[in-house]
Design a protein around this motif. Structure first.
Motif, mmCIF file in Angstrom:
data_model
loop_
_atom_site.group_PDB
_atom_site.id
_atom_site.type_symbol
_atom_site.label_atom_id
_atom_site.label_comp_id
_atom_site.label_asym_id
_atom_site.label_seq_id
_atom_site.Cartn_x
_atom_site.Cartn_y
_atom_site.Cartn_z
ATOM 1 N N VAL A 105 13.492 43.667 18.550
ATOM 2 C CA VAL A 105 12.611 44.826 18.307
ATOM 3 C C VAL A 105 11.327 44.370 17.612
ATOM 4 O O VAL A 105 10.221 44.762 18.009
ATOM 5 N N ASP A 106 11.450 43.531 16.606
ATOM 6 C CA ASP A 106 10.257 43.047 15.897
ATOM 7 C C ASP A 106 9.369 42.195 16.806
ATOM 8 O O ASP A 106 8.140 42.303 16.775
ATOM 9 N N ALA A 107 9.991 41.357 17.640
ATOM 10 C CA ALA A 107 9.213 40.541 18.577
ATOM 11 C C ALA A 107 8.466 41.434 19.563
ATOM 12 O O ALA A 107 7.308 41.168 19.899
ATOM 13 N N GLN A 108 9.111 42.502 20.015
ATOM 14 C CA GLN A 108 8.435 43.440 20.915
ATOM 15 C C GLN A 108 7.254 44.111 20.233
ATOM 16 O O GLN A 108 6.190 44.266 20.839
ATOM 17 N N HIS A 109 7.422 44.493 18.981
ATOM 18 C CA HIS A 109 6.307 45.106 18.232
ATOM 19 C C HIS A 109 5.131 44.133 18.131
ATOM 20 O O HIS A 109 3.972 44.527 18.307
ATOM 21 N N ILE A 110 5.420 42.880 17.838
ATOM 22 C CA ILE A 110 4.365 41.878 17.721
ATOM 23 C C ILE A 110 3.690 41.676 19.074
ATOM 24 O O ILE A 110 2.454 41.625 19.174
ATOM 25 N N GLY A 111 4.470 41.566 20.132
ATOM 26 C CA GLY A 111 3.909 41.415 21.473
ATOM 27 C C GLY A 111 3.048 42.604 21.866
ATOM 28 O O GLY A 111 1.954 42.445 22.420
ATOM 29 N N HIS A 112 3.508 43.812 21.542
ATOM 30 C CA HIS A 112 2.726 45.011 21.857
ATOM 31 C C HIS A 112 1.433 45.058 21.044
ATOM 32 O O HIS A 112 0.398 45.518 21.549
ATOM 33 N N ALA A 113 1.484 44.575 19.812
ATOM 34 C CA ALA A 113 0.265 44.537 18.990
ATOM 35 C C ALA A 113 -0.752 43.581 19.608
ATOM 36 O O ALA A 113 -1.949 43.901 19.687
ATOM 37 N N PHE A 114 -0.287 42.420 20.061
ATOM 38 C CA PHE A 114 -1.180 41.473 20.733
ATOM 39 C C PHE A 114 -1.755 42.099 21.996
ATOM 40 O O PHE A 114 -2.962 42.026 22.256
ATOM 41 N N ALA A 148 -2.119 45.296 22.784
ATOM 42 C CA ALA A 148 -3.050 46.382 22.467
ATOM 43 C C ALA A 148 -4.390 45.835 21.995
ATOM 44 O O ALA A 148 -5.454 46.341 22.381
ATOM 45 N N LEU A 149 -4.349 44.800 21.176
ATOM 46 C CA LEU A 149 -5.572 44.198 20.655
ATOM 47 C C LEU A 149 -6.453 43.641 21.768
ATOM 48 O O LEU A 149 -7.680 43.649 21.671
ATOM 49 N N HIS A 150 -5.823 43.202 22.849
ATOM 50 C CA HIS A 150 -6.563 42.561 23.941
ATOM 51 C C HIS A 150 -6.593 43.402 25.218
ATOM 52 O O HIS A 150 -6.946 42.894 26.286
ATOM 53 N N GLY A 151 -6.230 44.678 25.100
ATOM 54 C CA GLY A 151 -6.302 45.579 26.242
ATOM 55 C C GLY A 151 -5.349 45.222 27.366
ATOM 56 O O GLY A 151 -5.661 45.423 28.538
ATOM 57 N N LEU A 152 -4.186 44.718 27.018
ATOM 58 C CA LEU A 152 -3.195 44.305 28.011
ATOM 59 C C LEU A 152 -2.054 45.308 28.083
ATOM 60 O O LEU A 152 -1.682 45.900 27.077
ATOM 61 N N GLY A 153 -1.482 45.451 29.252
ATOM 62 C CA GLY A 153 -0.289 46.266 29.417
ATOM 63 C C GLY A 153 0.955 45.430 29.224
ATOM 64 O O GLY A 153 0.885 44.195 29.078
ATOM 65 N N VAL A 154 2.104 46.082 29.259
ATOM 66 C CA VAL A 154 3.375 45.389 29.065
ATOM 67 C C VAL A 154 3.590 44.333 30.157
ATOM 68 O O VAL A 154 3.992 43.203 29.875
ATOM 69 N N THR A 155 3.301 44.682 31.411
ATOM 70 C CA THR A 155 3.475 43.727 32.501
ATOM 71 C C THR A 155 2.506 42.562 32.364
ATOM 72 O O THR A 155 2.853 41.413 32.655
ATOM 73 N N ASP A 156 1.282 42.842 31.891
ATOM 74 C CA ASP A 156 0.315 41.771 31.650
ATOM 75 C C ASP A 156 0.896 40.769 30.658
ATOM 76 O O ASP A 156 0.819 39.555 30.850
ATOM 77 N N LEU A 157 1.465 41.290 29.583
ATOM 78 C CA LEU A 157 2.041 40.433 28.553
ATOM 79 C C LEU A 157 3.213 39.625 29.108
ATOM 80 O O LEU A 157 3.334 38.428 28.851
ATOM 81 N N GLN A 158 4.069 40.256 29.901
ATOM 82 C CA GLN A 158 5.191 39.542 30.501
ATOM 83 C C GLN A 158 4.696 38.424 31.408
ATOM 84 O O GLN A 158 5.268 37.332 31.440
#
Length: 165
Positions: A25-34, A36-46
Motif C-alpha cells: 500500500v505504501d509503495a503504491q502511494h509513493i508510485g502514485h505520488a510520482f 501525479a507529479l509528472h502527469g502520468l497515469g497508473v498504466t504509464d507508471l506500470q
C-alpha cells in the motif's frame, strides 16, 4: 498441514502478511505520488517500471512484450509509448541487426526525474539493509522471490487475455 492458529509460526506468518500488505500500500502511494507529479497515469507508471526492470536485468523490452506484460492491445501500447516518449520518459531504439525491431529504453530525462524523486527512498532502504548481515539478506531475498513468484502465478490466473481466441 494443520497448525493451531495460536502457534508462534501462525502469529509470525500473520504479521509478515500484514507487513507485506502495508509495504504494498505504501509503495503504491509513493508510485502514485510520482505519477501525479509528472502527469502520468497508473498504466504509464506500470510501463515505466517494466522498462526499468528489463534494463536492470540487462534485457531489452519490445512494445509487444510490454503489451503482454500490461495486458494491453497493440493500439493501446502504441498510444502509451507515444505518450511516454513525448513526455521524455522513454525512447524507442531500433535494433541494429534488424531495423524493424524496436526496443524501449528509459530516456535520459525520465531516468533523471525518477532518480531525483526516488533517491531519498533508496537512501532509507540502504540504511535498513545495512542493519542485516549478508546471510540475513540472502534469506530475505529468497523469501521475497518466492512470494513474488507466488503472487505472479495468482495474478496470471486472474488476468484475462487481451486477445480472446
Amino acid at each position: 498441514m494443520y497448525r493451531p492458529r495460536d502457534t508462534r509460526r501462525a502469529v509470525l506468518s500473520g504479521e509478515i502478511v500484514s507487513d507485506l500488505r502495508n509495504y504494498t500500500v505504501d509503495a503504491q502511494h509513493i508510485g502514485h505520488a510520482f505519477a501525479a507529479l509528472h502527469g502520468l497515469g497508473v498504466t504509464d507508471l506500470q510501463a515505466l517500471i517494466a522498462v526499468m526492470h528489463a534494463e536492470r536485468r540487462g534485457e531489452l523490452i519490445t512494445p509487444g512484450r510490454l503489451g503482454e506484460q500490461l495486458n494491453l492491445s497493440s493500439g493501446s501500447v502504441t498510444a502509451l509509448i507515444d505518450r511516454l516518449e513525448r513526455t521524455g520518459h522513454i525512447r524507442r531504439d531500433r535494433d541494429t541487426a534488424d531495423r524493424r525491431k524496436v526496443f524501449l529504453r528509459y530516456a535520459d530525462q525520465g531516468a533523471r526525474v525518477a532518480v531525483e524523486f526516488f533517491r531519498p527512498l533508496g537512501q532509507r532502504t540502504d540504511l535498513v539493509m545495512d542493519q542485516f548481515t549478508d546471510e540475513d539478506l540472502e534469506v530475505v531475498h529468497r523469501f521475497m522471490r518466492m512470494m513474488v513468484t507466488s503472487m505472479r502465478h495468482h495474478r496470471d490466473t486472474l488476468r484475462p487475455s487481451p486477445h480472446p481466441k
